[in-house]
Structure formats: C-alpha cells, structure tokens
Design an enzyme around this catalytic site. Structure first.
Site, PDB file in Angstrom:
ATOM      1  N   SER A  84       0.821  -1.203   0.000  1.00  0.00           N
ATOM      2  CA  SER A  84       0.000   0.000   0.000  1.00  0.00           C
ATOM      3  C   SER A  84       0.861   1.262   0.000  1.00  0.00           C
ATOM      4  O   SER A  84       1.642   1.483  -0.911  1.00  0.00           O
ATOM      5  CB  SER A  84      -0.945  -0.044   1.206  1.00  0.00           C
ATOM      6  N   ASP A 114      -2.480   6.110  -3.343  1.00  0.00           N
ATOM      7  CA  ASP A 114      -1.351   5.449  -2.711  1.00  0.00           C
ATOM      8  C   ASP A 114      -0.870   4.336  -3.636  1.00  0.00           C
ATOM      9  O   ASP A 114      -1.358   4.193  -4.766  1.00  0.00           O
ATOM     10  CB  ASP A 114      -1.734   4.909  -1.329  1.00  0.00           C
ATOM     11  N   ASP A 131      -1.199   1.131  -3.953  1.00  0.00           N
ATOM     12  CA  ASP A 131      -2.091   0.111  -4.517  1.00  0.00           C
ATOM     13  C   ASP A 131      -3.458   0.668  -4.867  1.00  0.00           C
ATOM     14  O   ASP A 131      -4.364  -0.079  -5.218  1.00  0.00           O
ATOM     15  CB  ASP A 131      -2.227  -1.088  -3.572  1.00  0.00           C
ATOM     16  N   ASP A 185      -6.004   1.856  -3.329  1.00  0.00           N
ATOM     17  CA  ASP A 185      -7.255   1.561  -2.631  1.00  0.00           C
ATOM     18  C   ASP A 185      -7.733   2.761  -1.821  1.00  0.00           C
ATOM     19  O   ASP A 185      -8.726   2.682  -1.112  1.00  0.00           O
ATOM     20  CB  ASP A 185      -7.126   0.319  -1.746  1.00  0.00           C
TER      21      ASP A 185
END
Length: 458
Positions: A100, A254, A256, A258
C-alpha cells in the site's frame, strides 16, 4: 510466532520478515482453507509494481498451485481491481501483493475470500494455525494447480463464467469504474498523482474514459520509485501541479490505489473525512444513502460527526482499518463508509476501498452541482487535530504499558469536554499513533508532543 495478520493482511520488509518462504506458506494455507470442497478452484493474483512483488508473486503462485488451486495472474493492478475480479471470475480467493502506502522495501500479502471480500479474524486465525501445524496439503500429478496470464486464452481447465473471457482484465475494471460513476465528467480537469504505483495505467485511463481532461504525474513505475516522495502521503507535488495546470482538482492515490486524497483548485487538501461528508450528503440528497447512515472510524475528525448530525445523517464508528468499516457496512446493510486516510468503500460497486472510484464519484458530484471542490468541502469544519507517529520496537506492549495509559488519562483530564485523545498501535507498521483533537490547537499540539515523548521513552 506472533500474529502474522495486521489490519490489512501480512506486511513486512520484503525478503526480510516477509520472505518468499512465508509467502508460500501463507498462500498455501489460505488456498487449502478457502478452496475446501471446490474442484479445480481458481485464485486471482495481482500486485503493485514494486520490485519485490515479482519475487513474492512467484512464491504466492507456488503456494497456491501446490495446494491444487489454479492461478489467474492479472499483473499490476490496484487492490480493488483484484477484489473485483475475484468476484467477477467466481474465484475462491484473490491475492494482492502490495504494501500500500509503505515505502518500496516493504511489501505485503492481502487475501480476499470468494466474492472479493476481506477475511475476518476467524479465517485469518485458521490460516495461521494451519501454517503453525506445518503439514500442508500437497496434491500430485494432474491435481496440481496450473497458471495462466490474464492476457492468455482460456486454458488448463480454468473455471470462468461463460460471459467473461480472460483477456482484457484491465479494460474490464476500467469499464466497471466508469459505469459506476454514472456521470459525464466532460469539462473537468484533474491532475492525478499515481504514486508510481498500481494506478499508473488504469487510473488516468478511467478518468479519461469518464470524460475528464487528465494530467498524470508520477505514473512511470520502475519497481523502485513507488510512494517515493509522491502519492497520497506526499501531497506537495500535486498541490503545485494543480495550480500550474489550472486544474479543477487533484487526486492522489497510494501505491495500490485503494485510497485517495484530493486537493482543490487552490491546492488546499481535502481529506477522507471531507470526501465522506461530500459523498454522504450527495447520497442523502437523492435518498440513496442506505438507512441514512455513514460508517467511519474512530480516527475521523469531530467535525465529521458535527456535519453529519446537522444534516440528519447517522454516523457509526468502528476500529481503525477499512476491513472493520467493511464489516460494519455488511452487518448493517449500509452503503457508504471510509476512513480519514482516504479509504472509501461503496458496497454497491465493490468490496473494498477503491481510490479511483472515489475520485470519479467526487468529480461526479462536482459535475452534477457545478460547484467547486472547495465549496463542496466547506460543509466540514474540522476540529484541530494533531497526529504523531512514534517508532517503537514493540507497538502492542508500548501502547498497553500502564505508564502510557496513565499519561493518556492525565491528558484527557486536562482536555475535559473540549476534545479527545486516541492512542493506538499501528496495524501495518511498528508505530504507536498518538492523536489529539482539541478546540485549542496549541493545547492539542502540546498534549500530543508530551504523549509522544512518553511513548518514545518506554
């Protein structure tokens, strides 16, 4: 062995605490538990572009196939895309390899159950127990799982719903996002900071497909530059870029993708609380906010509580972590929730936080109302909040130490009814987070600094 799973999967220094051996064990145990009773089960595997993801993907794939599960490798995609495809392809589990927002040397393994849902504590405990037993299932011969890339043809007996092909997984995810947006974004100009991460390709593509004019920055991942001074944890670049391009807003993801944070046309930050307030009011206005309720975490600013109360919207709070927001959304049948950090969940469209969808929904509200982001965000008046992250060697022990609990109580007595204090161990890093809210910003800073010093001294 301490508990492997944190608030968002298994995370650590790649090739250090998160070794290929551990990745193989975790994926193999997860496959054995989540594929139980299913013949020729399928797993969807994706990753962010950090260099160690290549190594860990090989280990994860080995663990899955060694447990008899077929693997559909979808390559570099956001975490919510892997969750979406897990449900779309009727897979028994999905695995996202990402740390992340963490720096490049770290990595992580996030596991989704059937339907793309995050695991609950009980399933994680069963996976850890199976790893501790050290006796994994090892089928042989034709029972070993096979691997196919998403760009390949249907092969190896993979069970895919008839209406879907394996090709075009990236495009299918973008189509899903644009359909969920429900609004033409023509006329809006956005700067997108992709953090040199998983959003580098599909993020700008989705915004453009929805009609916006897009300027993408930090969209050239090389495996080493993910989250490096950019993305949702470093907003300086996007603040400058929005002003330079005369854009209506900026969206920062960020690693990833999400989660997302935003900046308005003047470069002012619009955090997850403000985004939640904007979206909750939009859904409340149309009568589409399920049970007239928003779900947030204990980290959300008191200003969000006040804004929702004044709008007649119920605000329910959970522990920190989008998995707990998700659990509350599912338990109560609600359809909007999220975190101050920018995880926003729309259960009507996905099973986890989706930063790109959040950006699209925020822009849709701007297009619908023809209001600026600054104007929309003004509904939230934040109470001064100070957050200090204190590095420690044992976050759980330090946070629970009697002298720290006593220090928190002293600070709470000093605040009285004018604010609140939250001290908790991070779910993803060896940090203790000290958060103080107070109507007096000077007092908030003083109390936070004092508590941080005490935590560091333990």
């Amino acid at each position: 062995m301490g508990r492997l799973f944190g608030t968002d999967g298994v995370r650590g220094l790649a090739n250090g605490s998160l070794s290929p051996e551990l990745a193989l064990q975790v994926s193999g145990a997860a496959a054995q538990i989540l594929s139980r009773g299913k013949k020729r089960a399928l797993a969807v595997v994706g990753r962010d572009p950090r260099a160690s993801g290549e190594m860990l993907e090989a280990a994860v794939t080995a663990g899955l196939t060694a447990a008899g599960v077929n693997v559909l490798s979808v390559g570099v995609l956001p975490t919510p895309a892997v969750a979406y495809l897990t449900g779309l392809y009727d897979a028994c589990l999905g695995v996202m390899i990402s740390a992340s927002h963490n720096p490049m040397p770290d990595n992580g393994i996030k596991i989704f159950a059937a339907g793309g849902h995050k695991l609950d504590d009980a399933i994680e405990d069963r996976i850890e127990a199976l790893i501790a037993e050290g006796a994994p299932l090892r089928p042989v011969g034709a029972a070993i799982g096979r691997v196919v890339n998403a760009s390949g043809a249907r092969d190896h007996g993979l069970v895919i719903p008839d209406q879907y092909s394996l090709a075009g997984t990236h495009e299918r995810y973008v189509e899903h996002l644009v359909e969920a947006t429900g609004q033409d974004l023509s006329g809006l100009t956005v700067v997108v900071d992709c953090a040199h991460g998983a959003a580098a390709e599909v993020g700008p593509a989705a915004y453009r497909e929805a009609g916006a004019t897009v300027f993408a920055i930090n969209a050239e991942p090389d495996g080493l530059n993910i989250n490096d001074g950019c993305g949702s944890t470093h907003l300086d670049q996007i603040q400058r870029a929005v002003r330079e391009h005369g854009a209506d807003l900026g969206i920062a993801h960020d690693g990833d993708a999400d989660r997302t944070l935003a900046v308005d046309a003047n470069g002012a930050i619009v955090d997850g609380d403000a985004i939640l307030a904007i979206l909750a009011l939009a859904m409340h206005e149309t009568g589409s906010l399920a049970q007239n309720t928003l779900v947030a975490t204990v980290m959300s600013n008191l200003g969000l509580h006040i804004a929702m109360r004044e709008a007649g919207i119920t605000l329910r709070t959970t522990a920190v972590g989008d998995r707990y927001v998700l659990e509350e959304l599912r338990r109560g049948g609600y359809n909007l929730g999220g975190e101050q950090s920018g995880h926003v969940v729309f259960p009507d469209y996905g099973t986890t936080g989706d930063g790109i969808l959040t950006g699209l929904k925020l822009m849709a509200r701007m297009a619908q109302t023809r209001r600026t982001l600054a104007d929309l965000a003004s509904v939230l008046e934040t109470v001064p909040q100070v957050l200090v992250n204190v590095p420690v060697t044992d976050k759980a022990a330090v946070a629970a130490a009697p002298e720290i609990q006593e220090a928190v109580q002293e600070a709470e007595r000093a605040l009285g009814d004018s604010g609140r204090i939250l001290l908790r161990p991070s779910g993803t890093e060896q940090l203790v987070r000290v958060m103080v809210e107070a109507t007096d910003p000077v007092q908030a800073q003083q109390l936070a600094d004092d508590l941080a010093k005490r935590v560091a001294a333990v």
